[in-house]
Scaffold this motif. Structure first.
Motif, PDB file in Angstrom:
ATOM      1  N   VAL A  28      56.165 -23.276  52.004  1.00  0.00           N
ATOM      2  CA  VAL A  28      55.416 -22.026  51.885  1.00  0.00           C
ATOM      3  C   VAL A  28      54.987 -21.801  50.442  1.00  0.00           C
ATOM      4  O   VAL A  28      53.867 -21.355  50.179  1.00  0.00           O
ATOM      5  CB  VAL A  28      56.249 -20.844  52.423  1.00  0.00           C
ATOM      6  N   ASP A  29      55.849 -22.112  49.494  1.00  0.00           N
ATOM      7  CA  ASP A  29      55.494 -21.966  48.081  1.00  0.00           C
ATOM      8  C   ASP A  29      54.298 -22.832  47.721  1.00  0.00           C
ATOM      9  O   ASP A  29      53.372 -22.394  47.040  1.00  0.00           O
ATOM     10  CB  ASP A  29      56.684 -22.338  47.192  1.00  0.00           C
ATOM     11  N   VAL A  30      54.288 -24.058  48.190  1.00  0.00           N
ATOM     12  CA  VAL A  30      53.174 -24.973  47.905  1.00  0.00           C
ATOM     13  C   VAL A  30      51.886 -24.464  48.547  1.00  0.00           C
ATOM     14  O   VAL A  30      50.820 -24.465  47.924  1.00  0.00           O
ATOM     15  CB  VAL A  30      53.515 -26.407  48.395  1.00  0.00           C
ATOM     16  N   ILE A  31      51.960 -23.998  49.781  1.00  0.00           N
ATOM     17  CA  ILE A  31      50.782 -23.484  50.474  1.00  0.00           C
ATOM     18  C   ILE A  31      50.217 -22.264  49.746  1.00  0.00           C
ATOM     19  O   ILE A  31      48.997 -22.126  49.592  1.00  0.00           O
ATOM     20  CB  ILE A  31      51.114 -23.146  51.944  1.00  0.00           C
ATOM     21  N   LEU A  32      51.072 -21.358  49.294  1.00  0.00           N
ATOM     22  CA  LEU A  32      50.601 -20.177  48.572  1.00  0.00           C
ATOM     23  C   LEU A  32      49.934 -20.550  47.252  1.00  0.00           C
ATOM     24  O   LEU A  32      48.920 -19.967  46.869  1.00  0.00           O
ATOM     25  CB  LEU A  32      51.752 -19.200  48.343  1.00  0.00           C
ATOM     26  N   VAL A  33      50.484 -21.531  46.559  1.00  0.00           N
ATOM     27  CA  VAL A  33      49.868 -21.985  45.313  1.00  0.00           C
ATOM     28  C   VAL A  33      48.498 -22.593  45.598  1.00  0.00           C
ATOM     29  O   VAL A  33      47.515 -22.316  44.907  1.00  0.00           O
ATOM     30  CB  VAL A  33      50.788 -22.985  44.584  1.00  0.00           C
ATOM     31  N   LEU A  34      48.395 -23.400  46.662  1.00  0.00           N
ATOM     32  CA  LEU A  34      47.099 -23.986  47.023  1.00  0.00           C
ATOM     33  C   LEU A  34      46.100 -22.912  47.426  1.00  0.00           C
ATOM     34  O   LEU A  34      44.912 -22.981  47.085  1.00  0.00           O
ATOM     35  CB  LEU A  34      47.272 -25.000  48.154  1.00  0.00           C
ATOM     36  N   LEU A  35      46.571 -21.909  48.126  1.00  0.00           N
ATOM     37  CA  LEU A  35      45.696 -20.813  48.529  1.00  0.00           C
ATOM     38  C   LEU A  35      45.130 -20.093  47.308  1.00  0.00           C
ATOM     39  O   LEU A  35      43.936 -19.810  47.233  1.00  0.00           O
ATOM     40  CB  LEU A  35      46.466 -19.832  49.415  1.00  0.00           C
ATOM     41  N   ILE A  36      45.980 -19.833  46.330  1.00  0.00           N
ATOM     42  CA  ILE A  36      45.518 -19.172  45.107  1.00  0.00           C
ATOM     43  C   ILE A  36      44.523 -20.054  44.366  1.00  0.00           C
ATOM     44  O   ILE A  36      43.490 -19.578  43.874  1.00  0.00           O
ATOM     45  CB  ILE A  36      46.724 -18.799  44.216  1.00  0.00           C
ATOM     46  N   ILE A  37      44.782 -21.341  44.305  1.00  0.00           N
ATOM     47  CA  ILE A  37      43.857 -22.261  43.626  1.00  0.00           C
ATOM     48  C   ILE A  37      42.503 -22.256  44.321  1.00  0.00           C
ATOM     49  O   ILE A  37      41.451 -22.178  43.675  1.00  0.00           O
ATOM     50  CB  ILE A  37      44.457 -23.676  43.573  1.00  0.00           C
ATOM     51  N   PHE A  38      42.489 -22.298  45.651  1.00  0.00           N
ATOM     52  CA  PHE A  38      41.224 -22.296  46.375  1.00  0.00           C
ATOM     53  C   PHE A  38      40.497 -20.964  46.250  1.00  0.00           C
ATOM     54  O   PHE A  38      39.275 -20.907  46.198  1.00  0.00           O
ATOM     55  CB  PHE A  38      41.433 -22.664  47.838  1.00  0.00           C
ATOM     56  N   MET A  39      41.259 -19.867  46.190  1.00  0.00           N
ATOM     57  CA  MET A  39      40.617 -18.556  46.033  1.00  0.00           C
ATOM     58  C   MET A  39      39.953 -18.438  44.668  1.00  0.00           C
ATOM     59  O   MET A  39      38.909 -17.804  44.523  1.00  0.00           O
ATOM     60  CB  MET A  39      41.647 -17.444  46.227  1.00  0.00           C
ATOM     61  N   VAL A  40      40.538 -19.047  43.659  1.00  0.00           N
ATOM     62  CA  VAL A  40      39.951 -19.010  42.329  1.00  0.00           C
ATOM     63  C   VAL A  40      38.783 -19.991  42.231  1.00  0.00           C
ATOM     64  O   VAL A  40      37.767 -19.705  41.606  1.00  0.00           O
ATOM     65  CB  VAL A  40      41.027 -19.326  41.261  1.00  0.00           C
ATOM     66  N   ALA A  41      38.908 -21.145  42.871  1.00  0.00           N
ATOM     67  CA  ALA A  41      37.888 -22.186  42.750  1.00  0.00           C
ATOM     68  C   ALA A  41      36.679 -21.954  43.653  1.00  0.00           C
ATOM     69  O   ALA A  41      35.583 -22.439  43.356  1.00  0.00           O
ATOM     70  CB  ALA A  41      38.505 -23.551  43.064  1.00  0.00           C
ATOM     71  N   ALA A  42      36.830 -21.215  44.747  1.00  0.00           N
ATOM     72  CA  ALA A  42      35.717 -21.036  45.690  1.00  0.00           C
ATOM     73  C   ALA A  42      34.514 -20.340  45.065  1.00  0.00           C
ATOM     74  O   ALA A  42      33.374 -20.792  45.261  1.00  0.00           O
ATOM     75  CB  ALA A  42      36.196 -20.291  46.927  1.00  0.00           C
ATOM     76  N   PRO A  43      34.680 -19.253  44.324  1.00  0.00           N
ATOM     77  CA  PRO A  43      33.490 -18.648  43.713  1.00  0.00           C
ATOM     78  C   PRO A  43      32.801 -19.565  42.701  1.00  0.00           C
ATOM     79  O   PRO A  43      31.604 -19.455  42.497  1.00  0.00           O
ATOM     80  CB  PRO A  43      34.028 -17.397  43.020  1.00  0.00           C
ATOM     81  N   LEU A  44      33.534 -20.443  42.090  1.00  0.00           N
ATOM     82  CA  LEU A  44      32.935 -21.362  41.127  1.00  0.00           C
ATOM     83  C   LEU A  44      32.087 -22.419  41.812  1.00  0.00           C
ATOM     84  O   LEU A  44      31.197 -22.997  41.202  1.00  0.00           O
ATOM     85  CB  LEU A  44      34.027 -22.024  40.288  1.00  0.00           C
TER      86      LEU A  44
END
Length: 144
Positions: A28-44
């Motif tokens: 779950v920790d890894v998934i949450l970190v990936l989710l945050i990374i994708f949320m930051v990278a998607a607008p870019l």
């Protein structure tokens, strides 16, 4: 005479039960970190690239000289242009105004207080009559 070799103290193995449950906390920790990374990278990833578009040499399509307005008042009363009609006679009157040209764009104007269902009944009646180009009219919102 025999020599007895002693292998030392005997090691007693403990009889622990095996834990068959999977610890998903690290997952779950890894998934949450990936989710945050994708949320930051998607607008870019959706970068607006400035492009100088070529001009269009075609003449714009002419606006209709006499737009056909269908109006719905607060009390549900219908008008085609300024002629009052009932929902049952809406298609006939609209055919008369448009000379049965089903490609005519119709402008549907509804009061703010008109129920959504009433506007949908009007649109469905016009679509069943064959008109597919129906536009909703709204007032421009003035900025303070």
């Amino acid at each position: 005479m025999g020599i007895q070799l002693d292998s030392g103290p005997t090691v007693k193995r403990h009889n622990y039960q095996q834990n068959a449950e999977i610890n998903i906390t690290p997952f779950v920790d890894v998934i949450l970190v990936l989710l945050i990374i994708f949320m930051v990278a998607a607008p870019l990833a959706t970068v607006d690239v400035p492009v100088d578009l070529p001009s269009n040499a075609a003449t714009p399509s002419p606006l209709p000289t006499e737009p056909v307005y269908i109006s719905v008042q607060t009390d549900g009363q219908l008008f085609v242009q300024e002629q009052a009609v009932t929902l049952q006679h809406l298609a006939e009157v609209t055919h008369g105004v448009t000379a049965r040209n089903l490609e005519t764009r119709l402008f549907l104007r509804g009061d703010q207080a008109v129920e959504y269902g009433t506007l949908m009944r009007v649109m469905n009646t016009l679509q069943k009559a064959g008109y597919a180009r129906i536009s909703l009219v709204a007032a421009e919102e003035l900025e303070p």
